[in-house]
Design an enzyme around this catalytic site. Structure first.
Site, PDB file in Angstrom:
ATOM      1  N   LYS A 184       0.839  -1.206   0.000  1.00 26.10           N
ATOM      2  CA  LYS A 184       0.000   0.000   0.000  1.00 26.10           C
ATOM      3  C   LYS A 184       0.877   1.259   0.000  1.00 26.10           C
ATOM      4  CE  LYS A 184      -3.853  -2.480   2.109  1.00 26.10           C
ATOM      5  NZ  LYS A 184      -4.636  -2.845   3.292  1.00 26.10           N
TER       6      LYS A 184
ATOM      7  N   GLN B  46      -4.576  -1.492   9.547  1.00 23.12           N
ATOM      8  CA  GLN B  46      -4.582  -2.832   8.955  1.00 23.12           C
ATOM      9  C   GLN B  46      -5.219  -3.836   9.916  1.00 23.12           C
ATOM     10  OE1 GLN B  46      -3.760  -3.454   5.801  1.00 23.12           O
ATOM     11  NE2 GLN B  46      -4.183  -5.629   5.965  1.00 23.12           N
TER      12      GLN B  46
ATOM     13  N   ASP C  59     -10.912   3.178   4.400  1.00 22.39           N
ATOM     14  CA  ASP C  59     -11.285   1.767   4.366  1.00 22.39           C
ATOM     15  C   ASP C  59     -12.799   1.586   4.400  1.00 22.39           C
ATOM     16  OD1 ASP C  59      -9.501  -0.343   4.055  1.00 22.39           O
ATOM     17  OD2 ASP C  59      -8.616  -0.027   6.040  1.00 22.39           O
TER      18      ASP C  59
HETATM   19  N1  GUN Z   1      -7.337  -6.771   6.172  1.00 18.80           N
HETATM   20  C1  GUN Z   1      -7.790  -7.498   5.135  1.00 18.80           C
HETATM   21  N2  GUN Z   1      -8.328  -6.694   4.201  1.00 18.80           N
HETATM   22  C2  GUN Z   1      -8.204  -5.431   4.662  1.00 18.80           C
HETATM   23  C3  GUN Z   1      -8.558  -4.168   4.128  1.00 18.80           C
HETATM   24  O1  GUN Z   1      -9.130  -4.021   3.042  1.00 18.80           O
HETATM   25  N3  GUN Z   1      -8.246  -3.095   4.912  1.00 18.80           N
HETATM   26  C4  GUN Z   1      -7.643  -3.227   6.107  1.00 18.80           C
HETATM   27  N4  GUN Z   1      -7.397  -2.128   6.797  1.00 18.80           N
HETATM   28  N5  GUN Z   1      -7.306  -4.373   6.633  1.00 18.80           N
HETATM   29  C5  GUN Z   1      -7.573  -5.479   5.901  1.00 18.80           C
END
Ligand code: GUN
Length: 317
Positions: A53, A97, A120
């Site tokens: 990311k 995350q 998110d």
């Molecule tokens: N863990 C698995 N998928 C995601 C996501 O799309 N965003 C975040 N923040 N954590 C995740």
């Protein structure tokens, strides 16, 4: 006949180049969208995701900050960091995350993110607005699936869309997005009875279960659009031989030998590829779209916060 490929890499590249173009434009006015990515603990998969990311931010010209906190971090410590990021004008998007370590109060943490920076789409306000069909930041993976369907001009209105999986991150928001596009939506999960009967009636089937190769050819209608959201590690030769098409097996085994695992989805590609009309590969399907949509959401959050959204219509709609 073999299914047409729904190419997530191609669509993700298109989205990212649109974002990069807009970021360059904003740069001329001295504005640089910024993302803060927060990782707590040492889940290796999470570390890889956060790393890519942040790297993608750099590649597209966005500002990014990575916070790597020890697994022993308390809820209060995390709340303090988020309060600081909420107040930081250089930060437009905050990504925590998941999963967080079990001792952290995840809901409290997610609710503490400024909804304007909730790239998110996990905040209760974002979810509420999504339920109401209001404009809002939407979770990246399901939003990416919609971009993929749009790119290939797949008709959603009137289709029977079946979502297998009911997670807050994918299944639920996916079902709502399809509903807003006028699909007839069924959500299936671990307690669903006659699962195969329901999936066989799907014109659009989204698999977001987290179980390797669970959706097999006999569960798919001829010509259906099948979107595989699963990201599962396959580590043994036996499992690989069971699920991958013969033509792919050698290269898959080579990946296992090199890295210890190869990525497989929730769809058994070997049996589904000759039934479905359209199918996402894994890897190269939904995965790349999640990151592309995070970049797009960060740009959008920046434009919303600075009231520039009118000028970006062409890429947000
Ligand atoms: N863990 C698995 N998928 C995601 C996501 O799309 N965003 C975040 N923040 N954590 C995740």
């Amino acid at each position: 006949m073999s299914a047409h490929k729904l190419d997530g890499v191609l669509v993700a590249e298109t989205i990212k180049s649109q974002v990069a173009g807009r970021v360059r434009e904003l740069g001329d006015s001295g504005i640089r969208p910024g993302l803060a990515a927060v990782l707590v603990g040492d889940n290796p998969a999470s570390r890889v995701y956060v790393g890519s990311k942040v790297k993608t931010c750099e590649a597209l010209g966005l500002h990014s900050e990575k916070y790597e906190l020890p697994a022993s971090t308390t809820t209060e410590e995390l709340l303090l960091l988020i309060a600081r990021l909420n107040a930081d004008d250089a930060i437009d998007g905050i990504l925590i995350q998941l999963p967080l370590p079990a001792h952290i109060e995840a809901r409290r943490v997610l609710e503490s993110v400024d909804p304007g920076k909730d790239v998110d789409g996990f905040h209760a306000q974002s979810i509420g607005r999504l339920v109401q069909g209001e404009d809002t930041l939407v979770a990246c993976t399901p939003a990416g699936v919609i971009e993929l369907l749009d790119h290939y001009s797949i008709t959603v209105a009137g289709a029977h869309a079946v979502v297998v999986g009911r997670s807050d991150i994918v299944g639920k928001p996916m079902a709502l997005l399809l509903l807003h596009r006028h699909a007839t939506v069924t959500i299936c999960h671990s307690r669903t009875q006659n699962l195969a009967e329901i999936t066989r009636s799907a014109d659009i089937l989204v698999a977001a279960i987290g179980r390797t190769a669970m959706i097999t050819g006999d569960m798919v209608k001829h010509g259906a659009v099948v979107v595989d959201v699963g990201m599962n590690n396959v580590t043994t030769t036996e499992e690989a031989a069971r699920i991958f098409p013969a033509a792919e097996l050698q290269s898959r085994l080579a990946v296992i030998a090199r890295r210890g695992a190869t990525l497989a989805g929730d769809v058994e590609q070997r049996s589904v590829i000759d039934r479905a009309g359209w199918l996402t590969p894994v890897p190269g399907g939904v995965g790349p779209l999640t990151i592309a949509m995070l970049m797009k959401n960060t740009l959008r959050a920046c434009e919303m916060r600075r009231d520039l959204s009118g000028r970006s219509r062409e890429i947000t709609e």
